[in-house]
Write a protein that holds these residues in place. Structure first.
Motif, PDB file in Angstrom:
ATOM      1  N   GLN A  89       0.821  -1.212   0.000  1.00  0.00           N
ATOM      2  CA  GLN A  89       0.000   0.000   0.000  1.00  0.00           C
ATOM      3  C   GLN A  89       0.853   1.259   0.000  1.00  0.00           C
ATOM      4  OE1 GLN A  89      -1.082  -2.216   2.774  1.00  0.00           O
ATOM      5  NE2 GLN A  89      -2.991  -2.966   1.933  1.00  0.00           N
ATOM      6  N   ALA A  90       1.963   1.234   0.719  1.00  0.00           N
ATOM      7  CA  ALA A  90       2.813   2.409   0.800  1.00  0.00           C
ATOM      8  C   ALA A  90       3.856   2.432  -0.313  1.00  0.00           C
ATOM      9  CB  ALA A  90       3.519   2.447   2.156  1.00  0.00           C
ATOM     10  N   GLY A  91       4.019   1.323  -1.009  1.00  0.00           N
ATOM     11  CA  GLY A  91       5.029   1.238  -2.050  1.00  0.00           C
ATOM     12  C   GLY A  91       6.436   1.231  -1.479  1.00  0.00           C
ATOM     13  N   ALA A  92       6.567   0.920  -0.181  1.00  0.00           N
ATOM     14  CA  ALA A  92       7.862   0.951   0.480  1.00  0.00           C
ATOM     15  C   ALA A  92       8.488  -0.439   0.487  1.00  0.00           C
ATOM     16  CB  ALA A  92       7.696   1.453   1.907  1.00  0.00           C
ATOM     17  N   LYS A  93       9.816  -0.456   0.517  1.00  0.00           N
ATOM     18  CA  LYS A  93      10.553  -1.714   0.496  1.00  0.00           C
ATOM     19  C   LYS A  93      11.702  -1.624   1.505  1.00  0.00           C
ATOM     20  CE  LYS A  93      13.159  -4.425  -2.873  1.00  0.00           C
ATOM     21  NZ  LYS A  93      13.578  -4.474  -4.258  1.00  0.00           N
ATOM     22  N   ASP A  94      11.980  -2.710   2.202  1.00  0.00           N
ATOM     23  CA  ASP A  94      13.085  -2.754   3.155  1.00  0.00           C
ATOM     24  C   ASP A  94      14.026  -3.900   2.785  1.00  0.00           C
ATOM     25  OD1 ASP A  94      14.825  -2.595   5.306  1.00  0.00           O
ATOM     26  OD2 ASP A  94      13.425  -3.422   6.754  1.00  0.00           O
ATOM     27  N   PRO A  95      15.042  -3.615   1.954  1.00  0.00           N
ATOM     28  CA  PRO A  95      16.043  -4.650   1.693  1.00  0.00           C
ATOM     29  C   PRO A  95      16.909  -4.741   2.941  1.00  0.00           C
ATOM     30  CG  PRO A  95      16.612  -2.648   0.531  1.00  0.00           C
ATOM     31  CD  PRO A  95      15.314  -2.387   1.250  1.00  0.00           C
ATOM     32  N   HIS A  96      16.851  -5.828   3.648  1.00  0.00           N
ATOM     33  CA  HIS A  96      17.366  -5.935   5.010  1.00  0.00           C
ATOM     34  C   HIS A  96      18.810  -5.467   5.192  1.00  0.00           C
ATOM     35  CE1 HIS A  96      17.332  -7.266   9.101  1.00  0.00           C
ATOM     36  NE2 HIS A  96      18.544  -7.740   8.895  1.00  0.00           N
ATOM     37  N   TYR A  97      18.990  -4.587   6.196  1.00  0.00           N
ATOM     38  CA  TYR A  97      20.307  -4.113   6.601  1.00  0.00           C
ATOM     39  C   TYR A  97      20.594  -4.639   7.996  1.00  0.00           C
ATOM     40  CZ  TYR A  97      20.557  -0.906   2.697  1.00  0.00           C
ATOM     41  OH  TYR A  97      20.634  -0.385   1.435  1.00  0.00           O
ATOM     42  N   THR A  98      21.872  -4.732   8.296  1.00  0.00           N
ATOM     43  CA  THR A  98      22.292  -5.163   9.627  1.00  0.00           C
ATOM     44  C   THR A  98      23.446  -4.281  10.080  1.00  0.00           C
ATOM     45  OG1 THR A  98      22.858  -7.109  10.949  1.00  0.00           O
ATOM     46  CG2 THR A  98      23.973  -6.887   8.840  1.00  0.00           C
ATOM     47  N   VAL A  99      23.670  -4.246  11.382  1.00  0.00           N
ATOM     48  CA  VAL A  99      24.779  -3.489  11.938  1.00  0.00           C
ATOM     49  C   VAL A  99      25.563  -4.438  12.844  1.00  0.00           C
ATOM     50  CG1 VAL A  99      23.446  -2.572  13.893  1.00  0.00           C
ATOM     51  CG2 VAL A  99      25.404  -1.304  13.051  1.00  0.00           C
ATOM     52  N   VAL A 100      26.896  -4.331  12.761  1.00  0.00           N
ATOM     53  CA  VAL A 100      27.768  -5.211  13.540  1.00  0.00           C
ATOM     54  C   VAL A 100      28.796  -4.355  14.268  1.00  0.00           C
ATOM     55  CG1 VAL A 100      29.456  -7.089  13.457  1.00  0.00           C
ATOM     56  CG2 VAL A 100      27.486  -7.116  11.913  1.00  0.00           C
ATOM     57  N   TYR A 101      28.845  -4.522  15.588  1.00  0.00           N
ATOM     58  CA  TYR A 101      29.837  -3.848  16.423  1.00  0.00           C
ATOM     59  C   TYR A 101      30.931  -4.858  16.763  1.00  0.00           C
ATOM     60  CZ  TYR A 101      26.672   0.056  17.143  1.00  0.00           C
ATOM     61  OH  TYR A 101      25.874   1.143  16.949  1.00  0.00           O
ATOM     62  N   ASN A 102      32.188  -4.449  16.567  1.00  0.00           N
ATOM     63  CA  ASN A 102      33.319  -5.315  16.906  1.00  0.00           C
ATOM     64  C   ASN A 102      33.930  -4.825  18.215  1.00  0.00           C
ATOM     65  OD1 ASN A 102      33.317  -7.162  14.716  1.00  0.00           O
ATOM     66  ND2 ASN A 102      34.004  -5.496  13.412  1.00  0.00           N
ATOM     67  N   TYR A 103      34.083  -5.769  19.164  1.00  0.00           N
ATOM     68  CA  TYR A 103      34.562  -5.391  20.489  1.00  0.00           C
ATOM     69  C   TYR A 103      35.727  -6.248  20.947  1.00  0.00           C
ATOM     70  CZ  TYR A 103      31.860  -9.353  22.385  1.00  0.00           C
ATOM     71  OH  TYR A 103      31.368 -10.595  22.669  1.00  0.00           O
ATOM     72  N   GLY A 104      36.436  -5.718  21.934  1.00  0.00           N
ATOM     73  CA  GLY A 104      37.566  -6.394  22.561  1.00  0.00           C
ATOM     74  C   GLY A 104      37.468  -6.162  24.048  1.00  0.00           C
ATOM     75  N   PRO A 105      38.464  -6.434  24.821  1.00  0.00           N
ATOM     76  CA  PRO A 105      39.882  -6.485  24.467  1.00  0.00           C
ATOM     77  C   PRO A 105      40.238  -7.811  23.808  1.00  0.00           C
ATOM     78  CG  PRO A 105      39.625  -6.895  26.809  1.00  0.00           C
ATOM     79  CD  PRO A 105      38.253  -6.612  26.259  1.00  0.00           C
ATOM     80  N   GLY A 106      41.460  -7.821  23.285  1.00  0.00           N
ATOM     81  CA  GLY A 106      41.899  -9.028  22.600  1.00  0.00           C
ATOM     82  C   GLY A 106      41.437  -9.006  21.165  1.00  0.00           C
ATOM     83  N   PRO A 107      41.418 -10.179  20.522  1.00  0.00           N
ATOM     84  CA  PRO A 107      40.930 -10.227  19.138  1.00  0.00           C
ATOM     85  C   PRO A 107      39.475  -9.748  19.086  1.00  0.00           C
ATOM     86  CG  PRO A 107      41.888 -12.343  19.815  1.00  0.00           C
ATOM     87  CD  PRO A 107      41.824 -11.480  21.027  1.00  0.00           C
ATOM     88  N   LEU A 108      39.178  -8.919  18.107  1.00  0.00           N
ATOM     89  CA  LEU A 108      37.831  -8.356  18.016  1.00  0.00           C
ATOM     90  C   LEU A 108      36.791  -9.444  17.785  1.00  0.00           C
ATOM     91  CD1 LEU A 108      38.385  -5.091  15.953  1.00  0.00           C
ATOM     92  CD2 LEU A 108      38.192  -5.370  18.426  1.00  0.00           C
ATOM     93  N   GLN A 109      35.668  -9.290  18.482  1.00  0.00           N
ATOM     94  CA  GLN A 109      34.547 -10.221  18.361  1.00  0.00           C
ATOM     95  C   GLN A 109      33.331  -9.435  17.866  1.00  0.00           C
ATOM     96  OE1 GLN A 109      33.950 -12.508  22.001  1.00  0.00           O
ATOM     97  NE2 GLN A 109      36.021 -11.927  22.605  1.00  0.00           N
TER      98      GLN A 109
END
Length: 193
Positions: A89-109
């Motif tokens: 009805q709105a003609g809107a579309k959401d091609p899925h986005y994601t966000v990723v945070y990388n944290y430490g200490p040490g090797p990033l996870q």
């Protein structure tokens, strides 16, 4: 014949348990039996996740900090192949986005956050392979998990809407909430093959 009798008994028991009266609940049950119940159901899910809040508090107590954030389009949401959310009805579309945070200490996870019709989901994937419309920002100052929790609390009363608050809106809110140097932007539309 025994299987049909059992199915009829199960249907009758379900109607009785639902307090089925003429129309209403009985019609709903017909849709359930036909497999259409859950596809027609609509509900509003708030943009919050208590388990994510607990995890961020735990990471903060452990002294973890976020060093960078990725935002990208992902057709394999949480490892499952998905379609774009569309609101005809709105003609809107959401091609899925994601966000990723990388944290430490040490090797990033990685800590991956996904927002969609099912709510706010998170995971800590071992492998991350962003491919489409990738943006990376390295923070000017390390981001504490409680600061990320505050950014999430700014949108916790919002509900998913493909036109006004979809996965891209959610990810852009988080991506732009903290200062830093954007390291790159790769779009499949501009990438030469």
């Amino acid at each position: 014949a025994t299987a049909a009798t059992a199915a009829t008994s199960a249907t009758a028991a379900a109607r009785k348990a639902m307090g089925a009266a003429a129309g209403g609940a009985a019609d709903t049950l017909k849709h359930i039996e036909g497999g259409a119940c859950c596809t027609a159901r609509k509900w509003s899910v708030k943009c919050s996740n208590p388990q994510l809040s607990v995890l961020l508090q735990k990471l903060d107590r452990a002294g973890s900090t976020f060093e960078e954030v990725w935002m990208f389009r992902d057709t394999a949401r949480m490892g499952l192949l998905t379609r774009d959310d569309v609101e005809p009805q709105a003609g809107a579309k959401d091609p899925h986005y994601t966000v990723v945070y990388n944290y430490g200490p040490g090797p990033l996870q990685p800590l991956r956050l996904d927002w969609g019709r099912e709510g706010l989901e998170f995971t800590e994937p071992r492998i991350l392979r962003p491919k489409e419309e990738v943006r990376l920002k390295v923070f000017e100052e390390l981001l504490r998990p409680l600061a990320l929790l505050q950014h999430l609390q700014q949108v916790e009363d919002k509900t998913y809407d493909v036109a006004s608050f979809n996965s891209r809106h959610f990810c852009e809110h988080l991506f732009l909430s903290v200062g830093g140097q954007e390291e790159g932007c790769l779009s499949m539309a501009t990438k030469k093959v």
